[in-house]
Design a protein around this motif. Structure first.
Motif, PDB file in Angstrom:
ATOM      1  N   ALA A  98     -69.650  80.112  17.722  1.00 14.48           N
ATOM      2  CA  ALA A  98     -69.849  80.137  19.510  1.00 14.48           C
ATOM      3  C   ALA A  98     -70.431  81.341  20.350  1.00 14.48           C
ATOM      4  CB  ALA A  98     -68.093  79.233  19.995  1.00 14.48           C
ATOM      5  N   ARG A  99     -69.485  82.551  18.943  1.00 12.74           N
ATOM      6  CA  ARG A  99     -70.453  84.103  19.684  1.00 12.74           C
ATOM      7  C   ARG A  99     -71.313  84.423  19.593  1.00 12.74           C
ATOM      8  NH1 ARG A  99     -64.588  85.311  18.208  1.00 12.74           N
ATOM      9  NH2 ARG A  99     -65.575  85.271  15.724  1.00 12.74           N
ATOM     10  N   ARG A 100     -72.016  83.731  18.101  1.00 15.46           N
ATOM     11  CA  ARG A 100     -73.942  83.975  18.043  1.00 15.46           C
ATOM     12  C   ARG A 100     -74.847  83.235  19.265  1.00 15.46           C
ATOM     13  NH1 ARG A 100     -75.726  84.831  13.148  1.00 15.46           N
ATOM     14  NH2 ARG A 100     -74.244  85.361  11.928  1.00 15.46           N
ATOM     15  N   ALA A 101     -74.782  82.580  19.257  1.00 13.39           N
ATOM     16  CA  ALA A 101     -75.106  81.020  20.130  1.00 13.39           C
ATOM     17  C   ALA A 101     -75.080  81.874  21.655  1.00 13.39           C
ATOM     18  CB  ALA A 101     -74.643  79.979  20.641  1.00 13.39           C
ATOM     19  N   ALA A 102     -73.859  81.950  21.889  1.00 16.72           N
ATOM     20  CA  ALA A 102     -73.881  83.054  23.180  1.00 16.72           C
ATOM     21  C   ALA A 102     -74.329  84.511  23.345  1.00 16.72           C
ATOM     22  CB  ALA A 102     -72.385  83.454  23.891  1.00 16.72           C
TER      23      ALA A 102
END
Length: 214
Positions: free
Chosen positions: A128-132
């Protein structure tokens, strides 16, 4: 619909080629079904290899997702940056350049956009953090482009730029979703279609409902 298993993973395929087959299959599964609903078993079946082999090559499902995400995010960012930097006199408008770059970057793998914009990623996960991070970088570029458009239109309200950035993201997602349902449409054809839609939009927006008389 999930593509029937192939024999792409049979013995004799070099590891590098097999990994690319896995990434292509995983991108399709994540993009069409979302992270939550995608399983390692489904990806393995799509390629024609075993689950243990997939785990050996890529680790966990999150690791496999990240291996799909990074090339997608970098490819889209590079395409948008290049489109926005084009200042040749006869170049199309910035929105059309960006859309053409986006369609070209996604051609042959249209579901990749939905890997990046996946609402089913586990909260607070590395995925989730990488995609964000990629989405924020794309939004930053959109904010720059939309601010220029609003400035040219005489708007100086920063909230206008923020709202237009959100609207632009939704427009891109809607267009890619429509495009995925029309596989015969090339990037050039989609860009030409968008040009026609943009040309018609002032007339459409001008046909508002008159306010009721008191």
């Amino acid at each position: 619909m999930t593509t029937p298993p192939s024999r792409a993973g049979t013995k004799g395929v070099p590891r590098a080629a097999r990994e690319q087959q896995v990434l292509a299959a995983a991108t399709a599964e994540f993009g069409r079904h979302g992270y939550e609903a995608t399983t390692i078993a489904a990806v393995a079946a799509r390629v024609g290899v075993t689950k243990p082999l997939l785990h050996h090559y890529f680790g966990s499902k999150q690791d496999l997702y990240l291996a799909c995400l990074d090339p997608i995010g970098e490819r889209i960012l590079d395409a948008i940056r290049t489109a926005m930097s084009d200042r040749t006199p006869d170049a199309p408008s910035t929105p059309l350049r960006v859309l053409h770059a986006l369609f070209t970057a996604l051609d042959g793998q249209r579901e990749a956009w939905f890997v990046l914009y996946d609402a089913t990623l586990p909260p607070d996960s590395d995925a989730a953090r990488r995609a964000a991070g990629y989405r924020d970088a794309i939004d930053d570029l959109a904010t720059t482009g939309t601010a220029d458009l609003l400035h040219a239109a005489g708007s100086t309200d920063p909230l206008d730029a923020d709202a237009l950035t959100y609207a632009w993201r939704g427009l891109c997602t809607a267009l890619v979703r429509w495009w995925a349902k029309h596989p015969d449409q090339t990037p050039d054809a989609m860009t030409q279609r968008c040009a026609r839609l943009f040309a018609a939009s002032p007339a459409l927006l001008a046909t508002g409902i008159e306010p009721a008389q008191p």
